[in-house]
Every structure is written in structure tokens, then in C-alpha cells.
Design a protein around this motif. Structure first.
Motif, PDB file in Angstrom:
ATOM      1  N   TRP A   1      63.953  23.950  51.978  1.00  0.00           N
ATOM      2  CA  TRP A   1      62.965  24.815  51.347  1.00  0.00           C
ATOM      3  C   TRP A   1      61.837  24.107  50.598  1.00  0.00           C
ATOM      4  O   TRP A   1      60.790  24.706  50.362  1.00  0.00           O
ATOM      5  CB  TRP A   1      63.663  25.765  50.363  1.00  0.00           C
ATOM      6  N   SER A   2      62.017  22.843  50.201  1.00  0.00           N
ATOM      7  CA  SER A   2      61.061  22.231  49.267  1.00  0.00           C
ATOM      8  C   SER A   2      59.652  22.078  49.837  1.00  0.00           C
ATOM      9  O   SER A   2      58.679  22.056  49.078  1.00  0.00           O
ATOM     10  CB  SER A   2      61.572  20.867  48.803  1.00  0.00           C
TER      11      SER A   2
ATOM     12  N   SER B   1      56.807  24.571  48.838  1.00  0.00           N
ATOM     13  CA  SER B   1      56.400  24.600  47.431  1.00  0.00           C
ATOM     14  C   SER B   1      55.093  25.359  47.244  1.00  0.00           C
ATOM     15  O   SER B   1      54.134  25.167  47.995  1.00  0.00           O
ATOM     16  CB  SER B   1      56.226  23.158  46.924  1.00  0.00           C
TER      17      SER B   1
ATOM     18  N   ILE C   1      58.917  28.999  44.783  1.00  0.00           N
ATOM     19  CA  ILE C   1      59.531  27.785  45.318  1.00  0.00           C
ATOM     20  C   ILE C   1      58.715  26.585  44.850  1.00  0.00           C
ATOM     21  O   ILE C   1      57.482  26.590  44.932  1.00  0.00           O
ATOM     22  CB  ILE C   1      59.592  27.820  46.854  1.00  0.00           C
TER      23      ILE C   1
ATOM     24  N   LEU D   1      63.517  26.075  42.267  1.00  0.00           N
ATOM     25  CA  LEU D   1      63.006  27.427  42.102  1.00  0.00           C
ATOM     26  C   LEU D   1      62.500  27.643  40.684  1.00  0.00           C
ATOM     27  O   LEU D   1      63.083  27.156  39.722  1.00  0.00           O
ATOM     28  CB  LEU D   1      64.112  28.456  42.395  1.00  0.00           C
TER      29      LEU D   1
END
Length: 406
Positions: free
Chosen positions: A218-219, A222, A251, A256
Motif C-alpha cells: 500500500w505505501s 501515499s 495512506i 495510515l
């Protein structure tokens, strides 16, 4: 007696005897000083910073979210959820608004009852300093504590500005959050010196960090945000579930953040999972026009930002398109589970959860039950508010309670 760290000497004007010494020239300390001064109590406020109200000036993005019109005891976290009731009833958001209006400070409501200064947090700090001046309160900054003793009648403070004797001592030193602004454990040290228990402290209203697997997944997204409902798992034997928060989730390159995450972080315990409803109140996948990945992506794009939708579908496409699979996928969408690796720590935390145990304080006056004349107010106490002006309201209310008693 606990000997406090001796900092570089900064000599000022020594005041030998006062009625009330207040440690901390922040929101709670200044409000307490206003009320002791109004009662004719000779009051001295001490702070190690070079100026009063440093954290006030950076609050609310520099515009100071000075209260929340919806503040009630339900908006606060403490081992004793009833402790804050008396102080919050004594000085309400309406009382703070009246004070702001009396000083003709323009303000506005942003969202969810949050009140901000229109111009700058300097307006709020100037209000407090003007009220202190009118109450003949002395404020001595650039003054560090070296030791504190109590002889049964007076507190004796050895400071870098000289020796001070006070009948009452109000500890308004704040918590451990934002150390670059000068946060120290002084208040907890003083509490422990006089026999008070400390509820274990931890960062609150703080961004959370990903485990390595989630970081990889997920990073790179951002900066993307979406509205969610954030939940914690109830602790064992917890009679009242923790609150849920419907706000934005953001994000980051490490984990988070955003209002929903900051709010739920105060209730999160290390090792526990969090759940996020990514489509509050909406059905997303159970009624697809077609049962394939393209239709799923189209449906998810209807509720999530494009790149976030694509990633979620890529990571969660079912092996089959049966009714049971779609039902499970719908449930998964409304309970996206993340187990954080930790938090961004006190450096990024807005508040400190935990603090001086309220069981040893009088809820109507904030006075110690162990040492007469000793008071604790504001963030140093085990009372932590939600994001959105609640912690300021606790500072004002607890300061007033102590100020009308000390």
C-alpha cells in the motif's frame, strides 16, 4: 524527593513567596492562573520555554481549534470515564465561546463542531495573556525546575530563576507529545514524587505504521484518502465497546493517518487489528452487473479513488464468483483489517494517552487526595480527548476547576 535534571542556568527575577505557583504556561496552566488571579491569589506561572503558549500557537494548523461545541464526557478516554464530568460541566464549550466573543476574536465552525480562530492562534494566546495581566498574574518563562519539596504548609521550588515558596502548586506541564516543542516527563516525575500512580502513557491521536507486508502492498499509494468507519476489537471483558469514527483515512508512505486513524489510534493497543469499513452504508459487490474482475473494478471505483480501487481489486479478486464468494468479498470490503506495526511515536502524536491516575484526584477541584494544595490539570492527567478541539476544552475546564480552588 526526586531531583530534577539541572539545565543551563537562566537567571530571572526570583519571587520568594506566592499563593499559587503554576508549572506550565500552556492552555491549562494559563486558564488556571486567570482564575486564581481573579480570586486575589498571588499567582506565578513558570515555564521552561522562552515564551508562553508555544503549543497553542501551532495548534489547529496555526488557527487553534479552541473547543468543540459537541464536547461531552463521552468524547474522552480515561480509566475512569466519569472523572471529567464535573470539570466539563463547570466550564462548557459555551463558556469558552463567550470568552472568545468577549475579546471580539472572529471564529468559525469547520466540521463536526470544531471551532477555529479565523485569523491566527495568536488571537487565542493574546486573550489568555491579557486575562492573566488583568488578574495580576506573573509569568516567568525560560525558567527550569531543579527540585520541589513540601514541608506540610508550603511547596519549595528550586528553579533556575531562584527559590520560590508557594501555598499551592498546580502542575500543568503537559504530556510527552511533540518533544521538539519542549515536552518533558516533569509532570509525571512530580506526581510520582508525591506518591501518585501514573497510568501507563502512550502516544495518542497519532499516525499508525504498516507491517512490512502491508507496506509493500500500500505505501506507494501515499497521499490517497477516502472516507471510512474505523473500528477496534473490544478488549476482553470490555463492557462498553470503543467508539467508531467515520472520517477520512489517509495512506502515507509509512502507514495510515487522517482523522479516522488519528481518532482510533488513541484506543488501539499494540498487536491488535483494526478494521475499516471502506464503503460506509453502501453495498458494493453483491449486486454486480457481471461477475468478473472488470465489473468488480468498476463497482469499487464508485467508492474508492481510482488507484486505491485498482490495488484493492488486484489484492482481493476472488477465486470464484459464487454467491458465497461475493458475500464474503462484500464483508471484507466493510472490514478491511490492518494490524499496525506501531505508531509514529510522540514526535507525531497530538496528545499523550494515560497520565496521573484520576483515582487519586478530586474531580471537582483537580486537587491531589494525597497532598493538600497539589493540583494536576490538562494533558498530564489521565484524560484524553478526541481530535477536534476536545483536548483544549479539557485544558480549559480542568484549569478552571483547579483555579477556583487553589
Amino acid at each position: 524527593m526526586v531531583a530534577l535534571a539541572r539545565p543551563k542556568m537562566k537567571w530571572g527575577i526570583a519571587i520568594e513567596t506566592v499563593d499559587v505557583a503554576i508549572l506550565g504556561a500552556g492552555a491549562a496552566g494559563l486558564m488556571a492562573a486567570i482564575h486564581t488571579g481573579r480570586r486575589g491569589r498571588r499567582t506565578l506561572v513558570l515555564d521552561h520555554a522562552e515564551r508562553a503558549g508555544k503549543k497553542i500557537l501551532i495548534s489547529g494548523g496555526g488557527r487553534s481549534n479552541f473547543t468543540n461545541v459537541h464536547a461531552t464526557p463521552l468524547n474522552f478516554l480515561s480509566q475512569n470515564p466519569h472523572f471529567a464530568k464535573s470539570a466539563l460541566a463547570r466550564f462548557t464549550p459555551a463558556d469558552m465561546v463567550a470568552l472568545v466573543e468577549r475579546h471580539k476574536i472572529p471564529y468559525h465552525e469547520k466540521t463536526l463542531g470544531q471551532l477555529f480562530c479565523d485569523r491566527s492562534a495568536h488571537d487565542l494566546l493574546n486573550l489568555l495573556l491579557k486575562e492573566c495581566a488583568e488578574a495580576q498574574v506573573a509569568i516567568q518563562t525560560g525558567t527550569s525546575m531543579q527540585s520541589i519539596t513540601h514541608d506540610g504548609a508550603h511547596f519549595h521550588l528550586a528553579t533556575s530563576g531562584g527559590a520560590i515558596r508557594a501555598k499551592s502548586l498546580i502542575v500543568a506541564t503537559g504530556g510527552l507529545s511533540i518533544p521538539k516543542m519542549g515536552a518533558t516527563p516533569l509532570g509525571y516525575q512530580i506526581a510520582e514524587q508525591f506518591g501518585h500512580r501514573i497510568v501507563q502513557t502512550r502516544p495518542g491521536l497519532v499516525p499508525l505504521t504498516f507491517l512490512p507486508k502491508d507496506l509493500a502492498d500500500w505505501s506507494d499509494l501515499s497521499g490517497l484518502s477516502t472516507e471510512v468507519v474505523a473500528h477496534t476489537r473490544p478488549a476482553k471483558k470490555q463492557r462498553v465497546p470503543n467508539p467508531v469514527f467515520r472520517e477520512k483515512m489517509l495512506i502515507t508512505h509509512r502507514g495510515l493517518s487522517g482523522p479516522a486513524v488519528l481518532q482510533i489510534s488513541s484506543y488501539w493497543m499494540p498487536g491488535e487489528p483494526l478494521a475499516f469499513d471502506l464503503a460506509p452504508g453502501r453495498s458494493v459487490v453483491t449486486e454486480l452487473a457481471r461477475r468478473d474482475q472488470g465489473a468488480l473494478l468498476q463497482a469499487v471505483r464508485g467508492v474508492l479513488p481510482g488507484r486505491l480501487a485498482e490495488r484493492w481489486v488486484a489484492l482481493n479478486t476472488p477465486d470464484s464468483w459464487t454467491n458465497a464468494s461475493l458475500t464474503a468479498l462484500e464483508a471484507q470490503f466493510h472490514a478491511w483489517t490492518v494490524t499496525p506495526s506501531g505508531t509514529e511515536g510522540y514526535a507525531k502524536a497530538e496528545v499523550t494517552v494515560g497520565g496521573v491516575d484520576t483515582a487519586q484526584l478530586d474531580s471537582t477541584t483537580m486537587q491531589s487526595k494525597l497532598v493538600a494544595g497539589l493540583y494536576f490539570v490538562g494533558e498530564v492527567v489521565d484524560v484524553t480527548g478526541w481530535l477536534g478541539g476536545y483536548n483544549f476544552q479539557w485544558a480549559w475546564a480542568s484549569g478552571v476547576s483547579a483555579g477556583e480552588s487553589a
